[in-house]
Write a protein that holds these residues in place. Structure first.
Motif, PDB file in Angstrom:
ATOM      1  N   ALA A 164      37.060  45.011  38.840  1.00  0.00           N
ATOM      2  CA  ALA A 164      37.419  44.043  39.452  1.00  0.00           C
ATOM      3  C   ALA A 164      37.698  43.615  40.818  1.00  0.00           C
ATOM      4  CB  ALA A 164      37.804  43.481  38.785  1.00  0.00           C
ATOM      5  N   THR A 183      33.464  41.460  38.094  1.00  0.00           N
ATOM      6  CA  THR A 183      34.200  41.948  36.727  1.00  0.00           C
ATOM      7  C   THR A 183      33.464  42.705  36.568  1.00  0.00           C
ATOM      8  OG1 THR A 183      35.884  40.520  36.519  1.00  0.00           O
ATOM      9  CG2 THR A 183      35.894  42.433  34.863  1.00  0.00           C
ATOM     10  N   ARG A 188      35.111  43.053  30.807  1.00  0.00           N
ATOM     11  CA  ARG A 188      35.484  42.029  30.922  1.00  0.00           C
ATOM     12  C   ARG A 188      35.638  41.162  29.515  1.00  0.00           C
ATOM     13  NH1 ARG A 188      29.213  40.936  33.119  1.00  0.00           N
ATOM     14  NH2 ARG A 188      29.446  40.589  34.960  1.00  0.00           N
ATOM     15  N   LEU A 192      40.868  39.874  33.813  1.00  0.00           N
ATOM     16  CA  LEU A 192      41.239  40.616  34.964  1.00  0.00           C
ATOM     17  C   LEU A 192      41.197  39.423  36.491  1.00  0.00           C
ATOM     18  CD1 LEU A 192      39.173  44.092  35.044  1.00  0.00           C
ATOM     19  CD2 LEU A 192      41.780  43.741  34.002  1.00  0.00           C
ATOM     20  N   ALA A 193      39.924  38.761  36.022  1.00  0.00           N
ATOM     21  CA  ALA A 193      39.376  38.315  36.892  1.00  0.00           C
ATOM     22  C   ALA A 193      40.420  36.555  37.095  1.00  0.00           C
ATOM     23  CB  ALA A 193      37.708  37.375  36.543  1.00  0.00           C
TER      24      ALA A 193
END
Length: 254
Positions: A164, A183, A188, A192-193
């Protein structure tokens, strides 16, 4: 006249609010960046500005382009070349052809403080091959071999692999754009984003600047994420690509 709107995450339509005072530089953030923090990268002919093509595909026309400006844009891009615009709508002269038009939104994060994250790593030139591979698999938007030079790219690794990333792109005065948020599909749904956007925002805030970002209007999942983090819609916009005609059709050309 009704206010322009974009597809909301809920599937409805949201009106575009009026711009806040002091944010006018965001009307054409490419131009504001190339005349400011990114002036050292600017390629210029007359009043037309653009980034080197291996840094960013974006260009900027002046607010009131005339035939001579379009001839300058053609000279920069070359016969058959593409000019990607995201500032005020500019109508090219006859012979030019629109080859792409992606409706978008611009969101600002005046109330997004950001948060540092110990698991986030800084990315640099040595990481570019992995970054390009991740972008090719996730398609967050333009990311080129020298885009990393715009600075502030961060990533998260799992098992040594980059899974990511997000970074800083346009730098109009007082603002910094968060971009290339992506990512790996296998990672996903783990936040993480969110962690990366907040980490990039924290670095922007430390400089005394305010984060903003763009998204395709159809990317309702990303828009919903940004809204949950505190970003709000500033305006609808677009990413329009126009193609330079054959030399004998360039109005005002040599």
């Amino acid at each position: 006249m009704t206010a322009p709107a974009f597809p909301a995450a809920s599937g409805g339509r949201l009106p575009c609010p009026a711009a806040d005072a002091g944010s006018e530089v965001l009307d054409d953030p490419v131009r504001a960046s190339l005349l400011g923090a990114h002036a050292h990268l600017a390629e210029r002919r007359g009043r037309v500005l653009r980034y080197p093509l291996d840094v960013s595909p974006f260009a900027s026309m002046p607010p009131d382009p005339g035939p001579a400006d379009w001839a300058d844009a053609a000279a920069l891009a070359g016969e058959g070349g593409d000019v990607l615009l995201t500032g005020p709508a500019a109508v090219p002269p006859p012979g030019w052809r629109e080859v792409g038009n992606i409706p978008g939104v611009q969101l600002t994060g005046e109330h997004v403080a950001g948060a540092h994250d110990a698991a986030v790593v800084r990315l640099g030139p040595a990481d570019v091959p992995e970054m390009l591979d991740l972008v090719a698999r996730t398609r967050p938007g333009p990311f080129l071999p020298r885009t990393v030079e715009l600075g502030g790219y961060l990533g998260i690794r799992r098992g040594g692999a980059l899974v990511a990333m997000a970074g800083q792109r346009l730098r109009p005065p007082g603002w910094t754009e968060i971009s290339a948020v992506c990512t790996d599909p296998a990672h996903r749904g783990r936040g993480l984003a969110t962690r990366l956007v907040l980490a990039v925002a924290a670095g922007i805030r430390e400089r005394g600047e305010t984060p903003f970002l763009h998204a395709a209007a159809t990317n309702t999942h990303a828009i919903a994420l940004y809204e949950r983090l505190g970003f709000r819609l500033r305006r609808v916009t677009g990413f329009r690509t126009v193609r330079v005609p054959a030399r004998d059709l360039v109005v005002g050309g040599p």
